[in-house]
Design a protein around this motif. Structure first.
Motif, PDB file in Angstrom:
ATOM      1  N   ALA A  24       1.064  -1.522  -0.195  1.00 44.40           N
ATOM      2  CA  ALA A  24      -0.020   0.103  -0.082  1.00 44.40           C
ATOM      3  C   ALA A  24       0.937   1.163  -0.004  1.00 44.40           C
ATOM      4  O   ALA A  24       0.503   2.137  -0.537  1.00 44.40           O
ATOM      5  CB  ALA A  24      -0.639   0.000   0.970  1.00 44.40           C
ATOM      6  N   LEU A  25       2.236   0.699   0.887  1.00 43.55           N
ATOM      7  CA  LEU A  25       3.160   2.816   0.918  1.00 43.55           C
ATOM      8  C   LEU A  25       3.651   2.820  -0.395  1.00 43.55           C
ATOM      9  O   LEU A  25       3.658   3.667  -1.100  1.00 43.55           O
ATOM     10  CB  LEU A  25       4.684   1.860   2.207  1.00 43.55           C
ATOM     11  N   LYS A  26       3.574   1.560  -1.488  1.00 45.24           N
ATOM     12  CA  LYS A  26       4.750   1.545  -1.973  1.00 45.24           C
ATOM     13  C   LYS A  26       3.651   1.742  -3.143  1.00 45.24           C
ATOM     14  O   LYS A  26       3.968   2.883  -4.040  1.00 45.24           O
ATOM     15  CB  LYS A  26       4.885  -0.198  -2.439  1.00 45.24           C
ATOM     16  N   MET A  85       4.842   7.180   6.208  1.00 43.63           N
ATOM     17  CA  MET A  85       6.212   7.200   6.115  1.00 43.63           C
ATOM     18  C   MET A  85       6.891   7.457   7.613  1.00 43.63           C
ATOM     19  O   MET A  85       8.751   7.300   7.065  1.00 43.63           O
ATOM     20  CB  MET A  85       7.109   8.311   5.072  1.00 43.63           C
ATOM     21  N   GLU A  86       6.135   8.178   8.012  1.00 42.31           N
ATOM     22  CA  GLU A  86       6.590   8.345   9.647  1.00 42.31           C
ATOM     23  C   GLU A  86       7.961   9.803   9.492  1.00 42.31           C
ATOM     24  O   GLU A  86       8.378   9.224  10.478  1.00 42.31           O
ATOM     25  CB  GLU A  86       7.567   7.377  10.101  1.00 42.31           C
ATOM     26  N   LEU A  87       7.135  10.435   8.102  1.00 42.41           N
ATOM     27  CA  LEU A  87       8.176  11.713   8.285  1.00 42.41           C
ATOM     28  C   LEU A  87       8.084  12.350   9.790  1.00 42.41           C
ATOM     29  O   LEU A  87       7.245  11.948  10.727  1.00 42.41           O
ATOM     30  CB  LEU A  87       7.964  12.555   7.318  1.00 42.41           C
ATOM     31  N   LEU A 147       2.647   9.517  -5.787  1.00 42.02           N
ATOM     32  CA  LEU A 147       2.941  10.719  -5.164  1.00 42.02           C
ATOM     33  C   LEU A 147       3.332  11.277  -5.925  1.00 42.02           C
ATOM     34  O   LEU A 147       3.729  12.528  -6.984  1.00 42.02           O
ATOM     35  CB  LEU A 147       2.984  10.833  -4.003  1.00 42.02           C
ATOM     36  N   ARG A 148       4.850  10.299  -6.329  1.00 47.46           N
ATOM     37  CA  ARG A 148       6.023  10.221  -7.485  1.00 47.46           C
ATOM     38  C   ARG A 148       5.528  10.885  -8.277  1.00 47.46           C
ATOM     39  O   ARG A 148       6.073  11.757  -9.029  1.00 47.46           O
ATOM     40  CB  ARG A 148       6.968   9.817  -7.073  1.00 47.46           C
TER      41      ARG A 148
END
Ligand code: SF4
Length: 252
Positions: free
Chosen positions: A7-9, A194-196, A15-16
Motif C-alpha cells: 500500500a505504501l509502495k 512514511m513516519e516523516l 505521489l511521485r
C-alpha cells in the motif's frame, strides 16, 4: 505486513507520478539547475524533500538541491528535523530568525501571517542567492492554490492564483510547485505512513488563520453540494479565465 508495504509502495508511486507530471508539464527542472527546497517541517515540505531524495525517473538527473529550513522562532525544535536531514544525507541549512516576535508584535500594522510569510520569503530569497540557486521548490499543493485564490479575493481585493512556476526578480529566480496536481490529504497520508518527522506547530495563530477560515468555508459548501466537486471546479477555473469585464471608469 506485505499488504502494508505494498500500500505504501502504491501511495509513493501515485505521489511521485503526479509530482513528476507537474514537473514535466510545466518544465520545472532543467539540466544543471540548483534548487533550494524550502522545508518548513510540515508534512508537505518533508514529503517533497523525500521525493527529491528518491528521485524522479523521467526528470533530468543532473540537478542539485539544498534543503533550507527557516526557524521562525515560535518554539518548535528543529533538532529532530536536523537528524532527519542528516540521515537523508542531503545538503541542508537551518537558519534561526526572530520572525515570530515581529509577526506577533501587538503594534504591527499587518496580519501576523502576512508578516511571517513576508519575512520567511525574504530570508529564503537571500539564501537562494547565497547558495546560487535559480529555483525554489515548495510543498504548495492543489488545496493551497485553491485557498490562495479565494484568500486574494476575500482579503486582497485581487484575482491572483499561485502559479505552478512563478518567476520572480525578472525571472532570475523561479518558484516551482511540484505538488500542483496533488491533494493535501494524499500528502498527509504519505507523510504519516512514511513516519516523516513533522514538526509540532507552536505558533498561537495556528488553527485561527484566514487560510483556515477559507478551508472551512470550502468544506462547508462541499458538504451541502454533494453533486458538485467544489474544490476541483475552483482549480479548473484557473484554466478558464474570461476577462470580458468593463474597465472601471476613473472618477473625474
Ligand atoms: S500561522 Fe503562525 S507560523 Fe503560520 S504563517 Fe501564521 S504566523 Fe506564521
Amino acid at each position: 505486513m506485505t499488504e502494508t508495504f505494498n500500500a505504501l509502495k502504491r501511495l509513493r508511486r501515485k505521489l511521485r507520478n503526479r509530482a513528476e507530471k507537474a514537473i514535466l508539464d510545466f518544465r520545472m527542472i532543467q539540466p544543471g539547475d540548483r534548487i533550494l527546497i524550502a522545508v518548513s517541517g510540515g508534512s508537505d515540505s518533508l514529503s517533497l524533500l523525500q521525493l527529491f531524495c528518491e528521485g524522479f525517473p523521467h526528470v533530468a538527473h543532473d540537478f542539485t538541491f539544498v534543503a533550507v529550513h527557516i526557524d521562525a522562532g515560535f518554539g518548535s525544535k528543529p533538532n529532530i528535523l536536523e537528524s532527519h536531514l542528516k540521515n537523508l544525507g542531503v545538503t541542508y541549512r537551518i537558519v534561526q530568525t526572530d520572525i515570530a516576535s515581529q509577526a506577533l508584535n501587538p503594534h504591527a500594522k499587518k496580519n501576523p501571517c502576512f508578516i511571517c510569510s513576508m519575512y520567511r520569503r525574504k530570508r529564503i530569497y537571500e539564501i537562494a542567492d547565497e547558495e546560487s540557486c535559480s529555483k525554489i521548490a515548495t510543498g504548495h499543493h492543489k488545496d493551497d492554490m485553491i485557498e490562495t485564490l479565494l484568500l486574494n479575493i476575500f482579503y486582497g481585493r485581487k484575482i491572483e492564483a499561485m502559479a505552478p512556476v512563478q518567476p520572480v526578480f525578472q525571472g532570475n529566480l523561479s518558484i516551482i510547485r511540484p505538488f500542483t496536481y496533488i491533494d493535501e490529504d494524499l500528502i498527509k497520508q504519505f507523510a504519516r505512513e512514511m513516519e516523516l518527522p513533522v514538526l509540532q506547530k507552536h505558533c498561537p495563530m495556528e488553527g485561527n488563520t484566514r487560510r483556515e477560515k477559507i478551508k472551512n468555508l470550502i468544506r462547508d459548501v462541499q458538504r451541502d453540494e454533494k453533486n458538485a466537486n467544489i474544490r476541483e471546479n475552483i482549480f479548473k477555473s484557473f484554466y478558464h479565465v474570461n476577462i470580458d469585464f468593463p474597465e472601471k471608469k476613473s472618477r473625474k
